[in-house]
Scaffold this motif. Sequence first.
Motif, PDB file in Angstrom:
ATOM      1  N   ASN A  95      26.006  60.174  -6.692  1.00  0.00           N
ATOM      2  CA  ASN A  95      24.702  59.506  -6.617  1.00  0.00           C
ATOM      3  C   ASN A  95      24.811  57.991  -6.684  1.00  0.00           C
ATOM      4  O   ASN A  95      23.844  57.280  -6.459  1.00  0.00           O
ATOM      5  CB  ASN A  95      23.789  60.006  -7.748  1.00  0.00           C
ATOM      6  CG  ASN A  95      22.360  59.531  -7.589  1.00  0.00           C
ATOM      7  OD1 ASN A  95      21.769  59.673  -6.518  1.00  0.00           O
ATOM      8  ND2 ASN A  95      21.809  58.944  -8.627  1.00  0.00           N
ATOM      9  N   THR A  96      26.006  57.475  -7.006  1.00  0.00           N
ATOM     10  CA  THR A  96      26.188  56.035  -7.165  1.00  0.00           C
ATOM     11  C   THR A  96      26.914  55.462  -5.955  1.00  0.00           C
ATOM     12  O   THR A  96      27.959  55.966  -5.543  1.00  0.00           O
ATOM     13  CB  THR A  96      26.992  55.723  -8.445  1.00  0.00           C
ATOM     14  OG1 THR A  96      26.264  56.222  -9.570  1.00  0.00           O
ATOM     15  CG2 THR A  96      27.215  54.233  -8.591  1.00  0.00           C
ATOM     16  N   SER A 128      21.453  53.776  -5.696  1.00  0.00           N
ATOM     17  CA  SER A 128      21.475  55.240  -5.735  1.00  0.00           C
ATOM     18  C   SER A 128      21.526  55.797  -4.312  1.00  0.00           C
ATOM     19  O   SER A 128      21.364  55.071  -3.322  1.00  0.00           O
ATOM     20  CB  SER A 128      20.223  55.767  -6.437  1.00  0.00           C
ATOM     21  OG  SER A 128      19.069  55.483  -5.661  1.00  0.00           O
TER      22      SER A 128
END
Length: 588
Positions: A95-96, A128
Motif C-alpha cells: 500500500n506504500t 498510498s
Amino acid sequence: MIRFVASDDAKFKTITFARGMNIVLADVTKSSTDHDSRNGSGKSSLVRTFHFLLGGNAAKGSFFRKPELAKSSFALGLELDGTDVTIVRSGRDANTHLYSEEDGILRSDAFPELTEEGKAPEGWEKISLAQWKERLARAFFGLKSDLPKYSPSMRSLLAYLVRREEGGGFGQPFKHQYIQQAWDSQVALSFLLDLDWRIPAAFEQVRDDQKSIDSLKKAARDGSFGVDIGSAAELRTEAAVARQRATDLRAQASEFSVVDQYSNFESEADRLTRRLRDLRDSDAVDRDLLTDIVEAADSEVPPGAAELERLWEQVNVVLPDHIRSTYEEVKEFHESVIANRQLYLSREADLARTRLAERHAERERLDGRRAELMQLLSSGGALEQFMALEAEVARAEGDVRELQGRYELAENLESSKAKAEGRRRELLLQLQGDHHDRSERLDRAIVLFEQYSQTLYDERRGSLVVHETLKGPEFEVEIAGKGSVGIDSMQILCFDLMLMSLLADRRSGPGFLVHDSHIFDGVDERQVAAAVELGAQLAGDLNFQYIVTMNSDAVPNFPKGFDFSALVNEVRLTDAAEDGGLFGFRFD
C-alpha cells in the motif's frame, strides 16, 4: 511513456525503453512449455511488473508477495503529464509507494527506503495505492476522483492497453479478462471510443434496480413479509369486498340496527358447527384405523422353520440338506414380507396421525371463531350487542388496511417491470442519439479498425460493429475465419492499435501500448511480420510507445527496407539459464 523498469535486487534485469516501438526478445528452449509453472524468461513477468507498478492490487498470495519477491522493491520510470517521474513499490508493503520527480535510473544500491519514523527520504514523497491510482487516472485519462457509481476506472481502461494473458486478456478484443462484467466493458469501451459512457452506466443502474425489485418479488412469493403478497388483481378484488363489508358493518353500528348482520353471524356459526362435526367424524375414522393398524402389526409373525422340521420328524421323514436350504430361503422371504408389511403399516399410521394433528389445529381455529360468534349472538342487551358489533367493525377495517397495503405493494412490484422496460427504451433512444451525434468519432474507429485489419488480411478484413440494444452498446468483430486463434489474436491487436490511434487523436491515454508474445500465438508468420510493421509505423507516426515481447524463434522474415534489429531492446531474456529471466533467478 515508460522510461525504465528496475529493482533493488541486483539480479533483476533493468530495462530502459524508448519512444516508438520496443521489442524485448526472449530465447526459449525447446524444453519449455506455455504451461511451465516456474518463472521462465520473464515476458509475462514484465507485464505483471508493469501492472504492479501502475496501481495493480497485490493481495495476499499474489505474484509480488511470493517469498522470493516480497522483500524486493521495484521501480518504474514514467513520463507523466510531461514530467519524468519514478514510482517505487514492494510486495512487503504494497500500500506504500515512494514517488519522485527526480530524473534518472535507479541503481540497486540507491533505492529509496522509509526512515525509521516511516517517512520518505529526501527527494521522495510517500503516497498510498489509492493516491497513486488517482494521479494516474488524472494524468492518463483526465478522470476525477469523485465520479459516481459505474464510472470508468483507470485500472479497467489501462487493462485494454496492457493486456494480461492470465485471466483472459487475449480472449477477445472487448474484454480484458474473462470475468469482466458487461457494464464495465461497455463503460470502458464507450470512454475509449469517446462516446457517452454515462448511458451504459445508466443501463447498469436500471439492471441494479431490477435486481432489487426481483428480490422483493421473490421475498413476496416466499412469504418473507410474513404473508403471501399475492397478485394485484386478486388483492384489488379482496380489498373491494372487504371495504364494502366494513362499510356495511359501520353503517349498521351507526344505526344500531343489527338484525340482518345477526342472521349472517348465526349462519356462519351454523356452518362452523357443521364443519366441526365433520372433523370429529373424520377423527373417529382415523382413530379406528390406528387401532386396526396396531393390531395388524402385532399379529404379523413369520412362520417358524424349526416347527416345520419337527413336524416332518414326527412323521418319520428325514429332510435332505437341499430342502433345509430351501426352508431357509423361504424363511428369509417371509421375514422380508413381514418387514415390508410392518413398514407399510407404520407409514399408514404416520399419515393418520398427521391428519389428526392437522384437523386438531383446524378445530382450535374454528372453535375460537365460533366462540366469538356465539358470544356476539348470545349478548343479552343492546349495549353488549353494540360493543360486540364495534369490535367486528374494527376487525373488518383492519382487514381493509392490511389488504390495501398488500395491494399497493403488489401493484408497485408489478408496475416496476414496465417502468424498467420504459427506462431502457429511453436509454436506447439516448444511446442511438449519442452514436448519431458522435458518428464521426464512431466512423473513424470503424474505418481505422478495418484499415488495420486489411493490412494483415487483404482478403479477410475485419469489421467493427457497434449495436445499440436494450442492454446497452454491444461490440462485435465480423471477419471470415473468426474463432481461429490466430485470426482472433490479430483482431485484438488491430482493436488495440485503433484505441491507441483514437487516444492519440485527442491527446489522451498513457501514451504506451504493451503486448506480450501471446498476441502472436497461432498467427501465421506473414501476419506477424505485417503486425510488427504496422505497430512500428503507427507508433512512429502517432508518437506513442509500443512495447512488444517476442520469442526469438518466432521472429518472422521481414521485407527489405524494414530494420527489425533497430527496434530490439539491448536487454535480452532467456530461459536457458537460471539467471536468464527478468528476475535473474528461477522460482515456482
